[in-house]
Design a protein around this motif. Structure first.
Motif: not given
Length: 307
Positions: A53-55, A57-58, A249, A254, A257, A260-261
């Motif tokens: 999920f790479d929060w 980067t989010f 992305y 990425r 993340p 998710l944004v």
């Protein structure tokens, strides 16, 4: 024998007073609640522990300038589509319920066509309108033209996207508004006319407030749907939210993340619209209840006072 019969009701009433009231038990609801709680805990654990999920980067991209500009463009497209779409839908609804057969036929045909064609095809059609018409002329119908303007300069990509969204939304809004008008009992309009109330005031004070109770819930769903439908404008290369996320992305790699944004912003925007829907429904529901239910803020204040 008479005395025995006379005392039986009293004797039968005694056991009833000693009965214990046992609340009904629903064990399966507790089982279902336990299963749901476990699933929610598993989902939360996955969101926290899964590194994909790479929060970080989010957090780096969620308030980036290009993302905020894309959110603003998404809101502009939504506002344009909603205002123009519901204005057009109201006109089409009035045409549909009119007594003129031509107006009814035109309204029905418009709704049939624009509800049948997918939105993405309509957007592509408006984006490529210059292929059909190099220029748009203004003048006398079937006669001379006074002014001619190039299609590309008259209808830029933003306007083409807004027209596509508005014309598509107008077909659905027409049915929503028509259903709201038909939900109002005709006897109320007849009674208002018998009292000598002008037609304009009948519409504003009697028909519209009652029709809005039917219109608002469905219209709010359509507005939320239109907000998400702006993501299809990516085919016109307009930098709205979904398109901008794709650009970022694709360059950074990425994917998760950045998706998710977009998800977080769509959730935030639809939450605001849902809150606005609640208060608008509450406003137009004043005539149905003597005391309106408390708002969530009022409930929180009441809970704080009790504590």
């Amino acid at each position: 024998m008479t005395s025995d019969l006379g005392t039986r009701p009293a004797a039968a009433a005694a056991p009833e007073e000693s009965l214990e009231i046992v609340p009904a038990r629903h064990p399966m609801t507790w089982v279902a609640a336990g299963v749901v709680a476990v699933l929610v805990a598993m989902a939360g654990h996955a969101l926290v522990t899964n590194k994909a999920f790479d929060w970080p980067t989010f957090a780096r991209f969620v308030f980036q300038k290009s993302i905020l500009e894309a959110v603003a463009l998404t809101l502009e497209l939504t506002l344009f589509g909603v205002v123009a779409g519901f204005l057009l839908g109201t006109v089409l609804a009035l045409m549909r319920i009119s007594r003129n057969p031509l107006l009814r036929a035109v309204s029905w045909t418009y709704t049939w066509i624009f509800r049948s064609v997918p939105l993405i095809l309509q957007l592509l059609f408006w984006y490529n309108l210059a292929i059909l018409y190099n220029e748009i002329s203004f003048g006398v119908p079937f006669g001379p033209s006074f002014v001619s303007v190039g299609t590309m300069s008259l209808i830029p990509p933003f306007l083409a996207a807004g027209l596509g969204l508005a014309l598509h939304q107008g077909a659905y809004a027409a049915e929503i508004v028509r259903a709201g008008f038909l939900a109002v009992d005709a006897g109320q309009r007849e009674a208002a006319a018998a009292l000598g109330i002008p037609a304009g005031r009948q519409f504003r004070r009697i028909v519209l407030p009652q029709a809005m109770r039917t219109i608002v819930p469905t219209a709010a769903n359509e507005i939320v749907g239109l907000l998400k439908a702006t993501s299809q404008v990516y085919v016109m290369a307009l930098p709205e939210l979904f398109y901008q996320v794709q650009v970022i992305y694709t360059r950074s790699g990425r994917v998760i993340p950045l998706l998710l944004v977009a998800t977080a912003w769509y959730l935030a925007l639809t939450t605001v619209l849902s809150i606005a829907q609640y208060y608008v429904e509450r406003h137009f529901g004043r005539g149905t209840q003597r005391t309106l239910p408390p708002t969530p803020l009022q409930r929180l204040r009441g809970a704080g006072r009790r504590r």
